[in-house]
Motif scaffolding. Structure first.
Motif, short mmCIF file in Angstrom:
data_model
loop_
_atom_site.label_atom_id
_atom_site.label_comp_id
_atom_site.label_asym_id
_atom_site.label_seq_id
_atom_site.Cartn_x
_atom_site.Cartn_y
_atom_site.Cartn_z
N MET A 1 -1.94 5.70 -9.17
CA MET A 1 -1.98 5.44 -7.72
C MET A 1 -3.00 4.38 -7.42
SD MET A 1 -2.27 9.31 -6.49
CE MET A 1 -3.95 9.34 -7.30
N ILE A 2 -2.67 3.50 -6.47
CA ILE A 2 -3.92 2.74 -5.72
C ILE A 2 -3.75 3.29 -4.35
CG2 ILE A 2 -4.71 0.37 -5.15
CD1 ILE A 2 -3.20 -0.69 -7.50
N LEU A 3 -4.99 3.58 -3.86
CA LEU A 3 -5.19 4.32 -2.67
C LEU A 3 -5.37 3.20 -1.64
CD1 LEU A 3 -7.52 7.10 -3.65
CD2 LEU A 3 -5.08 7.08 -3.67
N TYR A 4 -4.99 3.15 -0.54
CA TYR A 4 -4.98 2.19 0.33
C TYR A 4 -5.59 2.60 1.64
CZ TYR A 4 -2.93 -1.19 -2.52
OH TYR A 4 -2.61 -2.00 -3.73
N ALA A 5 -6.68 2.22 2.62
CA ALA A 5 -6.97 2.50 3.72
C ALA A 5 -7.27 1.44 4.83
CB ALA A 5 -8.34 3.40 3.79
N GLY A 6 -7.11 1.46 5.90
CA GLY A 6 -7.06 0.43 6.75
C GLY A 6 -6.01 0.54 7.87
N SER A 7 -5.07 -0.75 7.82
CA SER A 7 -4.18 -0.64 8.59
C SER A 7 -2.64 -0.28 7.95
CB SER A 7 -3.87 -2.26 9.33
OG SER A 7 -2.72 -2.32 9.82
N PRO A 8 -2.17 0.84 8.42
CA PRO A 8 -0.85 1.19 7.82
C PRO A 8 0.19 0.38 8.13
CG PRO A 8 -1.79 3.02 8.96
CD PRO A 8 -2.67 1.85 9.41
N ALA A 9 0.17 -0.77 9.12
CA ALA A 9 1.21 -1.54 9.38
C ALA A 9 1.01 -2.73 8.37
CB ALA A 9 1.04 -2.11 10.73
N LEU A 10 -0.25 -3.22 8.08
CA LEU A 10 -0.42 -4.26 6.95
C LEU A 10 0.20 -3.62 5.67
CD1 LEU A 10 -3.97 -5.57 8.01
CD2 LEU A 10 -1.61 -6.69 8.41
N LEU A 11 -0.31 -2.48 5.37
CA LEU A 11 0.04 -2.00 4.01
C LEU A 11 1.54 -1.76 3.93
CD1 LEU A 11 -0.08 -0.74 1.29
CD2 LEU A 11 -0.57 1.68 2.52
N ALA A 12 2.16 -1.50 5.24
CA ALA A 12 3.86 -1.55 5.12
C ALA A 12 4.36 -2.79 4.75
CB ALA A 12 4.41 -0.84 6.40
N ALA A 13 3.81 -3.75 5.54
CA ALA A 13 4.48 -5.39 5.45
C ALA A 13 4.31 -5.84 4.23
CB ALA A 13 3.43 -6.25 6.56
N HIS A 14 3.33 -5.45 3.32
CA HIS A 14 2.97 -5.86 2.02
C HIS A 14 3.12 -5.07 0.94
CE1 HIS A 14 1.37 -9.55 3.59
NE2 HIS A 14 0.84 -8.84 4.33
N ARG A 15 3.87 -3.85 1.21
CA ARG A 15 4.38 -2.68 0.39
C ARG A 15 4.96 -3.07 -1.02
NH1 ARG A 15 4.17 2.72 -0.61
NH2 ARG A 15 3.28 3.23 1.27
N ALA A 16 5.87 -3.92 -0.57
CA ALA A 16 6.75 -4.58 -1.99
C ALA A 16 5.82 -5.27 -3.06
CB ALA A 16 7.85 -5.24 -1.19
N THR A 17 5.10 -6.17 -2.33
CA THR A 17 3.93 -6.72 -3.23
C THR A 17 3.16 -5.99 -3.89
OG1 THR A 17 4.17 -8.66 -1.96
CG2 THR A 17 2.30 -8.57 -3.30
N LEU A 18 2.53 -5.09 -3.15
CA LEU A 18 1.35 -4.17 -3.75
C LEU A 18 1.93 -3.20 -4.59
CD1 LEU A 18 -0.79 -3.78 -0.47
CD2 LEU A 18 -1.28 -5.11 -2.24
N GLU A 19 3.23 -2.79 -4.61
CA GLU A 19 3.75 -1.94 -5.68
C GLU A 19 3.94 -2.60 -6.72
OE1 GLU A 19 7.23 0.56 -2.89
OE2 GLU A 19 7.71 -1.35 -3.89
N LEU B 1 -4.86 -7.08 -12.49
CA LEU B 1 -4.18 -7.29 -11.24
C LEU B 1 -3.49 -8.64 -11.22
CD1 LEU B 1 -7.05 -6.18 -8.95
CD2 LEU B 1 -5.05 -4.75 -9.39
N ALA B 2 -4.01 -9.61 -11.59
CA ALA B 2 -3.37 -11.14 -11.58
C ALA B 2 -2.09 -11.09 -12.73
CB ALA B 2 -4.42 -12.02 -11.81
N ASP B 3 -2.39 -10.43 -13.64
CA ASP B 3 -1.55 -10.30 -14.93
C ASP B 3 -0.14 -9.47 -14.22
OD1 ASP B 3 -0.98 -10.68 -17.83
OD2 ASP B 3 -0.25 -8.64 -17.40
N ALA B 4 -0.49 -8.45 -13.67
CA ALA B 4 0.82 -7.62 -13.31
C ALA B 4 1.53 -8.52 -12.03
CB ALA B 4 0.13 -6.24 -12.42
N LEU B 5 0.81 -9.24 -11.35
CA LEU B 5 1.48 -10.12 -10.12
C LEU B 5 2.33 -11.05 -10.95
CD1 LEU B 5 -1.43 -10.30 -7.69
CD2 LEU B 5 0.84 -9.37 -7.07
N LEU B 6 1.93 -11.87 -11.85
CA LEU B 6 2.58 -12.69 -12.78
C LEU B 6 3.62 -12.14 -13.45
CD1 LEU B 6 -0.29 -14.88 -14.28
CD2 LEU B 6 1.29 -15.70 -12.39
N THR B 7 3.54 -11.08 -14.02
CA THR B 7 4.61 -10.41 -14.84
C THR B 7 5.76 -10.02 -13.49
OG1 THR B 7 3.20 -9.40 -16.36
CG2 THR B 7 5.47 -8.58 -16.12
#
Length: 290
Positions: A135-153, A21-27
């Motif tokens: 896929m990475i499945l996310y559950a919880g706040s859809p608003a938080l996922l939308a706000a950070h989608r660009a990073t989590l993608e 995960l960290a490697d993908a973020l750095l890349t």
């Protein structure tokens, strides 16, 4: 890469998955802060430009988005509970494997401490992290996922399962069960074909095409399951009981272990004995529900 507009992300836990995960973020050019109980596990990432936090509190302070991926949920709580104050106002993305009940409890803990929470299920192995095909499945706040989608993608294709924080773990468990069932059926079939000299690669090319048809059946059966009605317009359980007999005979002639097909036959016969032989195969879900 231009990192000026990319938010910093913290990754807590640097086992094989956490390191991926960290490697993908750095890349992808995200400034990335890392922490692991064993500091040496951060060395390779630090050499690539990651920031090394001295502790969990420092790691949490470095980023608005904090990703945790450790052994299990008790380990998450052990690490984060003493530093709850440093997480207040942050968004915690928990990609640790666990049960739906554990995920819901963690979401409640986060809410009680003013921490935004997303629970996730990574539907790949570490080498697949960072590939949008996975896929990475996310559950919880859809608003938080939308706000950070660009990073989590950056980590994989984010799939939003809605508000219930337990659903990512629930889907993860079910999908792994599906995977093992598919693997088992494929390996049994490959052994059967291989007994007559068919190479696994040759058989699997045909099997992969067949799975596309199977997925079409599944989509149709899903509608039946949701409706609670199982019309046997395509193929009845009676017909499939006869068909599985051919599989068992072929396996017996070739000395292939028959435990898996006999399990299927047992489920089918139970449905027939209950008077449902004219229904579709989807009816067998009722056996699992018991």
């Amino acid at each position: 890469m231009d990192v000026m507009n990319k938010p910093n992300v913290t990754v807590i836990g640097l086992g094989q998955m956490g390191a991926a995960l960290a490697d993908a973020l750095l890349t992808a050019g995200h400034p990335t802060t890392v922490w692991n109980r064993t500091p040496a596990k951060a060395d390779a990432l630090v050499a690539r430009g990651a920031g090394r936090a001295a502790g969990v509190a420092e790691a949490a302070a470095a980023s608005e988005l904090v990703v945790v991926c450790v052994l299990d949920y008790p380990a998450v709580r052990e690490l984060l509970a003493p530093e709850a104050a440093s997480l207040r106002g942050k968004v915690l993305v928990n990609l640790t494997s666990g049960s739906p009940e554990q995920a819901r409890a963690e979401a409640e803990w986060a809410a009680a401490h003013g921490v935004g929470y997303l629970d996730g299920g990574i539907m790949t192995t570490p080498p697949g992290v960072g590939d949008s095909a996975n896929m990475i499945l996310y559950a919880g706040s859809p608003a938080l996922l939308a706000a950070h989608r660009a990073t989590l993608e950056v980590l994989g294709d984010p799939v939003d399962l809605g508000e219930d924080a337990g659903l990512a773990s629930l889907y993860d468990a079910g999908l792994l069960g599906l995977m093992w069932s598919v693997f088992g059926g494929w390996l049994h079939a490959t052994a059967l074909a291989g007994a007559d000299g068919v190479a696994a690669k040759e058989f699997t090319a045909v099997a992969n095409r067949w799975l596309k048809t199977v997925s079409w059946f599944m989509s149709g059966y899903a509608d039946q399951i949701d409706a609670g009605e199982y019309p046997g317009a395509d193929a009845t359980i009676d017909v499939q009981v006869a068909a599985i007999g051919h599989l068992l005979h072929a396996g017996e002639e070739r000395g292939i272990d028959d435990r898996l097909p006999r399990l299927h036959l047992e489920l089918m016969r139970a449905a027939v004995d209950a008077g449902h032989g004219g229904d579709s195969y989807a009816r067998i879900i009722e056996a699992f529900r018991k």
